[in-house]
Design a protein around this motif. Structure first.
Motif, mmCIF file in Angstrom:
data_model
loop_
_atom_site.group_PDB
_atom_site.id
_atom_site.type_symbol
_atom_site.label_atom_id
_atom_site.label_comp_id
_atom_site.label_asym_id
_atom_site.label_seq_id
_atom_site.Cartn_x
_atom_site.Cartn_y
_atom_site.Cartn_z
ATOM 1 N N LEU A 12 0.826 -1.214 0.000
ATOM 2 C CA LEU A 12 0.000 0.000 0.000
ATOM 3 C C LEU A 12 0.860 1.264 0.000
ATOM 4 N N VAL A 13 2.036 1.194 0.603
ATOM 5 C CA VAL A 13 2.943 2.351 0.569
ATOM 6 C C VAL A 13 3.318 2.693 -0.874
ATOM 7 N N GLY A 14 3.389 1.648 -1.705
ATOM 8 C CA GLY A 14 3.691 1.888 -3.120
ATOM 9 C C GLY A 14 2.670 2.754 -3.823
ATOM 10 N N LEU A 15 1.437 2.799 -3.288
ATOM 11 C CA LEU A 15 0.414 3.660 -3.880
ATOM 12 C C LEU A 15 0.744 5.136 -3.715
ATOM 13 N N MET A 16 1.559 5.442 -2.708
ATOM 14 C CA MET A 16 1.854 6.850 -2.399
ATOM 15 C C MET A 16 3.162 7.330 -2.995
ATOM 16 N N VAL A 17 3.868 6.459 -3.719
ATOM 17 C CA VAL A 17 5.171 6.824 -4.286
ATOM 18 C C VAL A 17 5.055 6.925 -5.797
ATOM 19 N N ILE B 88 9.510 10.167 -8.467
ATOM 20 C CA ILE B 88 10.418 10.226 -7.331
ATOM 21 C C ILE B 88 11.538 9.197 -7.466
ATOM 22 N N THR B 89 11.222 8.062 -8.062
ATOM 23 C CA THR B 89 12.193 6.969 -8.137
ATOM 24 C C THR B 89 13.008 6.964 -9.427
ATOM 25 N N VAL C 3 16.679 4.806 -10.380
ATOM 26 C CA VAL C 3 16.473 3.817 -11.432
ATOM 27 C C VAL C 3 17.324 4.168 -12.656
ATOM 28 N N TYR C 4 17.375 5.449 -12.996
ATOM 29 C CA TYR C 4 18.169 5.881 -14.152
ATOM 30 C C TYR C 4 19.656 5.596 -13.920
ATOM 31 N N PHE D 63 6.886 11.114 -19.618
ATOM 32 C CA PHE D 63 8.061 11.416 -18.807
ATOM 33 C C PHE D 63 9.080 10.281 -18.804
ATOM 34 N N TRP D 64 8.621 9.063 -18.496
ATOM 35 C CA TRP D 64 9.562 7.955 -18.321
ATOM 36 C C TRP D 64 10.281 7.585 -19.620
ATOM 37 N N PRO D 65 9.596 7.415 -20.757
ATOM 38 C CA PRO D 65 10.338 7.131 -21.998
ATOM 39 C C PRO D 65 11.286 8.269 -22.396
#
Length: 294
Positions: free
Chosen positions: A131-136, A140-141, A145-146, A229-231
Motif C-alpha cells: 500500500l505504501v507503493g500507492l503513495m510513491v 520520485i524513483t 532507477v536511471y 516522462f519515463w520514456p
C-alpha cells in the motif's frame, strides 16, 4: 377528534405529494441541464482536438476560433505521420504497453490471491508495504532507477521502460478486494476435490474478478500508452521512443507551432484509448459495483 386529526394529516400528505409532483418536471429539466454541461466539459476538448486537426495552419490559430473547419484538410494526418518514424513509435508503444500489462497480471494475480486467501506470517506488514507503493509516484524513483540502468548499460533499451512497472500496488489492492468477496467455503470445497491453488485462481477467482481485471488493464493501458516522462528520461534515440514523444516532437516551421499537425498526432494517439474504452465501459461499471457470491 382522532378522525379529524387523521383526515387533516391525510390532506397534508396529499398536498405534499401534489407539490412534489409540480416540482418534479423542473427538477428533471435541471438534472438534464447539469448532465448536459458535464458532458460538454468532458467532450468539448475532444471535439476541439478533432476540429483543429482538420484545419489549415492559418485557421488553427485565427481569432476568433472556429469549431467547424472552413475546409477539411485530411492531409494533416499524413503530414503528422510522415514527420517522424511514427511507425516505429507506434510499434514501441504497442510492445512496451503489452509487455507491462502481461507482466503485471502474472505478478498481481498470485500476490492478490495470497494476500486475500492465504494466511502467513508477516502478511499485514507485507501488504502495508504494498500500500505504501500507492503513495510513491514514479517521478520520485526515476533518478536512482536511471543511475542503476545507466551503470548496467541498459539506457536506450526496452528494459528500463518495462522492468520498473512489472507490478502495481493499485492492481494488487483492487484484485485483493475482489478476491476477498469469494466465500472461503467455495475454496474449501475446491480443495477437497484436490484442486491446486493455481487451478483455484484460474477456474474460480479470475472469472469472478474479470470486471476488476479489465478495469485495471484499461487504467494501466491508458497510463503507459500516454506516458511521456519515463520514456523521455530513459531514451535519447528513436529506437525505443513511444508515440507521446513522437507527438511532442512534431515539426515546427518559422517559429510557429503547426497546431493542426500537432492535433492530428494527438488524435492518432488517443484513438486506440477511445476505441478500447467504448467496448469495455460495461465491464468498468461492473468492477465498481458489489458482486457478491449468491
Amino acid at each position: 377528534m382522532e378522525q379529524l386529526q387523521q383526515s387533516s394529516a391525510y390532506k397534508e400528505k396529499i398536498n405534499l405529494k401534489e407539490k412534489l409532483s409540480i416540482l418534479k418536471v423542473p427538477l428533471k429539466c435541471l438534472e438534464y441541464v447539469v448532465l448536459g454541461l458535464m458532458i460538454m466539459i468532458f467532450v468539448f476538448p475532444f471535439i476541439w482536438m478533432i476540429s483543429t486537426s482538420l484545419k489549415t495552419t492559418a485557421e488553427a490559430i485565427q481569432i476568433p476560433p472556429t469549431i467547424i473547419p472552413n475546409e477539411f484538410i485530411f492531409e494533416n494526418y499524413l503530414k503528422a505521420w510522415n514527420s517522424g518514424p511514427f511507425f516505429r513509435y507506434l510499434g514501441n508503444s504497442i510492445f512496451i504497453t503489452s509487455a507491462i500489462l502481461i507482466m503485471q497480471f502474472i505478478i498481481m494475480v498470485p500476490a492478490a490471491y495470497a494476500f486475500s486467501k492465504i494466511k502467513f506470517k508477516g502478511e499485514k506488514i507485507l501488504f502495508g508495504i504494498v500500500l505504501v507503493g500507492l503513495m510513491v509516484p514514479p517521478q520520485i524513483t526515476f533518478l536512482p532507477v536511471y543511475i542503476m540502468m545507466s551503470k548496467l548499460g541498459l539506457i536506450n533499451s526496452y528494459v528500463p521502460l518495462i522492468l520498473p512497472f512489472m507490478t502495481s500496488s493499485f492492481g494488487i489492492f483492487l484484485l485483493r478486494q475482489n478476491f476477498m468477496q469469494v466465500s472461503d467455503e467455495i475454496l474449501e470445497a475446491a480443495k477437497l476435490d484436490n484442486a491446486s491453488d493455481f487451478k483455484i485462481m484460474w477456474k474460480i477467482m479470475l472469472p469472478i474478478a474479470k470486471p476488476a481485471m479489465i478495469t485495471f488493464g484499461l487504467f494501466s493501458f491508458i497510463y503507459h500508452w500516454n506516458n511521456y516522462f519515463w520514456p523521455l528520461v530513459m531514451s535519447n534515440t528513436d529506437l525505443v521512443r513511444t508515440l507521446p514523444i513522437g507527438v511532442a516532437m512534431l515539426k515546427e516551421s518559422e517559429g510557429i507551432t503547426n497546431w493542426n499537425i500537432v492535433m492530428a498526432g494527438n488524435v492518432m494517439l488517443t484513438a486506440p484509448i477511445l476505441i478500447i474504452y467504448t467496448f469495455l465501459n460495461g465491464q468498468i461499471k461492473k468492477a465498481f459495483a458489489y458482486s457478491g457470491i449468491k
